[in-house]
Design an enzyme around this catalytic site. Structure first.
Site, PDB file in Angstrom:
ATOM      1  N   ARG A  56      12.887   1.702  13.861  1.00  9.89           N
ATOM      2  CA  ARG A  56      13.543   0.984  12.786  1.00  9.89           C
ATOM      3  C   ARG A  56      14.723   0.217  13.095  1.00  9.89           C
ATOM      4  O   ARG A  56      15.562   0.692  13.873  1.00  9.89           O
ATOM      5  CB  ARG A  56      13.723   2.089  11.686  1.00  9.89           C
ATOM      6  CG  ARG A  56      14.822   2.802  11.732  1.00  9.89           C
ATOM      7  CD  ARG A  56      14.732   3.867  10.546  1.00  9.89           C
ATOM      8  NE  ARG A  56      13.448   4.777  10.746  1.00  9.89           N
ATOM      9  CZ  ARG A  56      13.590   5.970  10.724  1.00  9.89           C
ATOM     10  NH1 ARG A  56      14.756   6.790  10.467  1.00  9.89           N
ATOM     11  NH2 ARG A  56      12.483   6.791  10.929  1.00  9.89           N
ATOM     12  N   ASP A  73       0.587  -1.230   0.049  1.00  9.60           N
ATOM     13  CA  ASP A  73       0.001   0.171   0.217  1.00  9.60           C
ATOM     14  C   ASP A  73       0.811   1.248  -0.134  1.00  9.60           C
ATOM     15  O   ASP A  73       0.235   2.418  -0.475  1.00  9.60           O
ATOM     16  CB  ASP A  73      -0.907   0.105   1.175  1.00  9.60           C
ATOM     17  CG  ASP A  73      -0.060  -0.098   2.354  1.00  9.60           C
ATOM     18  OD1 ASP A  73       1.002  -0.108   2.506  1.00  9.60           O
ATOM     19  OD2 ASP A  73      -0.861  -0.290   3.642  1.00  9.60           O
ATOM     20  N   HIS A  74       2.333   1.292   0.443  1.00  5.92           N
ATOM     21  CA  HIS A  74       2.677   2.442   0.541  1.00  5.92           C
ATOM     22  C   HIS A  74       3.540   2.945  -0.453  1.00  5.92           C
ATOM     23  O   HIS A  74       4.141   4.074  -0.600  1.00  5.92           O
ATOM     24  CB  HIS A  74       3.846   2.146   1.868  1.00  5.92           C
ATOM     25  CG  HIS A  74       3.408   2.571   3.142  1.00  5.92           C
ATOM     26  ND1 HIS A  74       2.141   1.691   3.548  1.00  5.92           N
ATOM     27  CD2 HIS A  74       3.543   3.390   4.057  1.00  5.92           C
ATOM     28  CE1 HIS A  74       1.799   2.126   4.875  1.00  5.92           C
ATOM     29  NE2 HIS A  74       2.727   3.245   5.506  1.00  5.92           N
ATOM     30  N   ARG A  88      -2.123  12.638   9.943  1.00  5.90           N
ATOM     31  CA  ARG A  88      -0.943  13.284  10.153  1.00  5.90           C
ATOM     32  C   ARG A  88      -0.802  14.499   9.488  1.00  5.90           C
ATOM     33  O   ARG A  88      -1.240  14.282   8.202  1.00  5.90           O
ATOM     34  CB  ARG A  88       0.403  12.435   9.995  1.00  5.90           C
ATOM     35  CG  ARG A  88       0.506  11.378  11.008  1.00  5.90           C
ATOM     36  CD  ARG A  88       1.626  10.809  11.085  1.00  5.90           C
ATOM     37  NE  ARG A  88       1.703   9.899  12.229  1.00  5.90           N
ATOM     38  CZ  ARG A  88       2.361   8.766  12.598  1.00  5.90           C
ATOM     39  NH1 ARG A  88       2.979   8.485  11.529  1.00  5.90           N
ATOM     40  NH2 ARG A  88       2.137   8.099  13.687  1.00  5.90           N
ATOM     41  N   SER A 129      11.849   6.364  16.276  1.00  4.72           N
ATOM     42  CA  SER A 129      11.238   5.214  15.553  1.00  4.72           C
ATOM     43  C   SER A 129      11.845   3.861  16.036  1.00  4.72           C
ATOM     44  O   SER A 129      12.985   4.041  16.523  1.00  4.72           O
ATOM     45  CB  SER A 129      11.001   5.333  14.109  1.00  4.72           C
ATOM     46  OG  SER A 129      12.284   4.896  13.670  1.00  4.72           O
ATOM     47  N   ASP A 151       3.614  -0.922  11.461  1.00  2.00           N
ATOM     48  CA  ASP A 151       2.862   0.248  10.974  1.00  2.00           C
ATOM     49  C   ASP A 151       2.412   1.119  12.276  1.00  2.00           C
ATOM     50  O   ASP A 151       1.700   0.471  12.921  1.00  2.00           O
ATOM     51  CB  ASP A 151       1.947   0.380   9.753  1.00  2.00           C
ATOM     52  CG  ASP A 151       1.703   1.668   9.377  1.00  2.00           C
ATOM     53  OD1 ASP A 151       2.191   2.220   8.355  1.00  2.00           O
ATOM     54  OD2 ASP A 151       0.673   2.501   9.683  1.00  2.00           O
TER      55      ASP A 151
HETATM   56  S1  SF4 Z   1      -1.978   6.515   7.912  1.00  2.00           S
HETATM   57 FE1  SF4 Z   1      -0.129   5.132   7.148  1.00  2.00          FE
HETATM   58  S2  SF4 Z   1      -1.191   3.278   6.634  1.00  2.00           S
HETATM   59 FE2  SF4 Z   1      -2.734   4.773   6.686  1.00  2.00          FE
HETATM   60  S3  SF4 Z   1      -3.023   5.689   4.671  1.00  2.00           S
HETATM   61 FE3  SF4 Z   1      -1.767   6.866   5.904  1.00  2.00          FE
HETATM   62  S4  SF4 Z   1       0.295   6.344   5.384  1.00  2.00           S
HETATM   63 FE4  SF4 Z   1      -0.909   4.513   4.766  1.00  2.00          FE
END
Ligand code: SF4
Length: 750
Positions: free
Chosen positions: A645, A95-96, A448, A643, A160
């Site tokens: 990571r 998805d990313h 975000r 993070s 995630d």
């Molecule tokens: S919050 Fe993260 S997982 Fe959800 S759509 Fe945005 S980037 Fe993708």
């Protein structure tokens, strides 16, 4: 793609016994989060977990979910574990990596070409190790998980940060780094500090323009971006029960923005309806049998102050729609105050783009509410003044909303349907802008809105609101528009108002999909070949790290003495380096390039003791490594914060760093170093940091006496011939010392 009903039955079967034991040991009624956590202890020892509750407890999650950017290194590592199959049900979601440019189909086709090697790798490695694979275009990880795998009372980890979305279906779902996912997939315990509990009591009922999104926008304003740190947020009350299951998901999803470990709702009719609607009536039937365990004890709800560390109360009947931003998701503005704030703060009033959807807000209910506003633009002869994009969260939602004519409504309003992927939410957005230096405003229903997050432009003021508010403001093209009070001028010069949005929680004709985009793994993956192009610059198979001998820790050169803040971003930058997340050697070229050298206050400029020349950190480390010389990184307080990571620990290991010696560590990074077989130690006397000189050769004198709770001695041999012997502390237990000598935690698994 079928969820594992037997696994769910097994979880429910042990819940009762664990909860009863926990109630006795804890000596008080339990909250929902406590019930789920105690039911998922790795060793099952409630008493021990309770006693250790102030520190770290081992858990056994039921599921793992990974998105494509983070899954690459996680699965490259998993391949090292020597296991034929993952130990718990796991999935990968592509998805990313899809760039939003012109629209769903063209963007998806392009992504399939550009990311082919990554997708081929993820598809083949999933096939081999028993992992469900969701192809590009299938949807966004959290939406797909909610539709297929989340279940009340379960526990999941995901690579995630918005994994908590599954809390909308009553699951404790926590975002982690790839190394944690590897542990769980390999059957090892997963460690978490027993969280604090924040209770949010919702009274009243949502109505009119106010939606579930506004609950979390309000909570973000109350708790701020740090207020939920180390805590699970538990929602309850009659207001909570009345919110749709997907609305609950929205609230839990965006709980990541307050730093919460996760958020959760108790099981009720809304979850039941959603399970049945998504073809999981058998899960609903099982959950119904243990309803009392999928909610907090009655005493908790009757007297919440006594059981939560913090309590917040929100009356949904009085809650206004909110718009949060710019630049931070906790700048919460009630709609009635927003227009004045825009004018007073001088934010660009013209709204250029409205974006709805994402994993956070693309449920059937969201789409119907936004479409009911969009339909009015058509009916009332209003022309949308701003650009408009729609990101469905999954192919199932896209197919169903298209079938029901909802996407057509957006199309008539001038909207562009993007691929079922993250797109602009993660900055994968080729925005059509003629002047990137112009201050401008956009509004999204994502979660975000940090500077540069959506389009990489620091001049973009991004605001966050519900999909219906975003749609209304997009029609107006004006940030100061309040759909509850203001009129708009239509094409015939008439003043019109937008009516309140109307939503439908679940599709009356049921969900449907032709090709959900799922690939089931091979029953027996033994003969499946994992596809990695040997010439790839994005993927590289990992070789196991070598075991250590004591003499490896003599004659080491100081690589860098980092000064001040050194986060995982300083150690392994993101941005353009994201591309190399699956290629350890290539991404190692960003190692510590953001750290400040204490000897010259410069970044990425350190002395090579062999040549006397100053060079880049990765190049200098490579030079030492090529000559068989180990190196040492010295750091300040809270080294490795940020993070989780694992690249920040793998890169130094790969480039020949053997010891990281700091004043103090951020916990997750310290654990990551241990997992990669590094020696991570702290100055017993923090002022010894000043004794480390630029030309030091370093030795660990008593490594053969490496034992738990016993400090080590490090010799700093200075260029003038003098030596400082200093004491360093460590937190390795027996098992972690075994990881160290084996060269990594994964090596011990084989
Ligand atoms: S919050 Fe993260 S997982 Fe959800 S759509 Fe945005 S980037 Fe993708």
């Amino acid at each position: 793609m079928a969820f594992d009903i037997d696994m769910i039955k097994a979880v429910y079967a042990r819940m009762e016994e664990r909860i009863n034991t926990a109630r006795k040991i804890v000596g008080k009624p339990l909250t929902l989060a406590e019930k789920i956590l105690y039911s998922h202890l790795y060793a099952g020892e409630v008493k021990e977990a309770y006693e250790r509750g102030k520190s770290y407890v081992d858990f056994a999650p039921d599921r793992v979910a990974m998105q494509d950017a983070t899954a690459q290194m996680a699965l490259l590592q998993f391949m090292q574990a020597g296991k034929p199959k993952v130990a718990v049900p796991s999935t990968v979601h592509c998805d990313h990596l899809i760039l939003a440019e012109t629209g769903a189909q063209a963007d998806l086709e392009k992504a399939n070409v550009i990311n082919k090697e990554v997708y081929d790798f993820l598809s083949s490695v999933s096939n081999k190790y028993g992992i469900g694979f969701w192809k590009p275009g299938a949807g966004i990880i959290h939406q797909v998980v909610l539709e297929n795998y989340a279940f009340p009372g379960g526990m999941m980890i995901g690579t995630d940060s918005h994994t908590p979305n599954a809390g909308g279906l009553g699951m404790i779902a926590i975002g982690v780094g790839g190394a944690d996912a590897v542990d769980v997939m390999a059957g090892m315990p997963w460690e978490l500090k027993f969280p604090k509990l924040i209770g949010v009591k919702l009274t009243g009922r949502l109505s009119g323009w106010t939606s579930a999104k506004d609950v979390i926008l309000k909570v973000a304003g109350i708790l701020t971006v740090k207020g939920g740190t180390g805590a699970i947020v538990e929602y309850f009350g009659e207001g909570a029960e009345s919110i749709s299951c997907t609305g609950k998901g929205t609230i839990c999803n965006m709980g990541a923005e307050i730093g919460a470990t996760t958020s959760v709702f108790s099981y009720g009719d809304k979850m039941r309806d959603y399970l049945i609607s998504t073809d999981r009536a058998d899960v609903a039937a099982e959950a119904d049998k243990i309803r009392q365990h999928l909610r907090a004890d009655d005493e908790v709800y009757a007297n919440p102050e006594a059981y939560y560390d913090q309590l917040i109360e929100i009356n949904l009947s009085e809650l206004e729609p909110h718009i949060n931003g710019p630049f931070t998701p906790d700048a919460a503005w009630p709609l009635s105050k927003f227009s004045a704030a825009v004018k007073e703060k001088g934010w660009p009033r013209e709204l250029e783009v409205g974006l709805i959807g994402s994993c956070t807000n693309s449920s059937y209910e969201d789409i119907t509410r936004a479409a009911s506003v969009a339909q009015q633009a058509v009916d009332k002869k209003l022309t949308a003044k701003a650009e408009f994009t729609i990101t469905p969260g999954s192919e199932q939602v896209r197919y169903t909303t298209e079938r029901d004519g909802l996407l057509d409504v957006f199309d008539k309003m001038g909207g562009v349907i993007l691929a079922n992927a993250c797109g602009p939410c993660i900055g994968q957005w080729a925005r059509h802008s003629n002047d990137p230096n112009r201050k401008n405003s956009i509004i999204t229903s994502f979660n975000r809105n940090f500077a540069k997050r959506n389009d990489g432009n620091p001049n973009t003021h991004a605001f966050v609101a519900s999909p219906e508010i975003v749609t209304a403001l997009t029609i107006a093209g004006d940030l100061t528009f309040n759909p509850m009070t203001d009129k708009l001028l239509n094409a015939e010069g008439q003043e019109v108002m937008l009516d309140e949005p109307k939503g439908i929680e679940l599709p009356p004709s049921g969900f449907a999909v032709e090709d959900a985009g799922y690939q089931a793994p091979a029953e027996n993956g033994e003969s499946v070949q994992v596809i990695v192009d040997p010439n790839s610059d994005r993927l590289q198979l990992l070789a196991p790290f070598n075991p250590w001998k004591k003499e490896d820790f003599t004659g080491m050169k100081l690589l860098i003495k980092a000064k001040g803040k050194c986060t995982t971003d300083h150690i392994s930058m993101a941005g353009p380096w994201l591309k190399y997340r699956g290629h350890l050697d290539n991404i190692s070229n960003n190692m510590l390039i953001g750290a400040v050298n204490a000897f010259n206050d410069a970044t990425n400029k350190v002395k090579n003791q062999l040549t006397g020349e100053y060079g880049e950190v990765p190049a200098t480390a490579r030079d030492y490594k090529a000559k068989g010389i180990g190196s040492v990184v010295v750091g300040d307080e809270n080294y490795g914060e940020g993070s989780s990571r694992e690249h920040a620990a793998m890169e130094p290991r790969h480039l020949g760093v053997r010891m990281v010696l700091v004043k103090s560590f951020a916990r997750i990074h310290e654990t990551n170093l241990k997992k990669q077989g590094m020696l991570g130690v702290t100055f017993a006397d923090p002022s010894d940091y000043d004794k480390v000189l630029e030309d030091d050769t370093i030795e660990v004198l008593d490594l053969d006496n490496f034992r738990p709770n016993t400090p080590l001695t490090v010799a700093l041999r200075h260029a003038d011939g003098s030596t400082d012997n200093i004491q360093v502390n460590h937190t390795y237990n027996e098992g972690q010392i075994a990881w160290f000598w084996a060269g990594s935690a994964l090596n011990t698994l084989k």
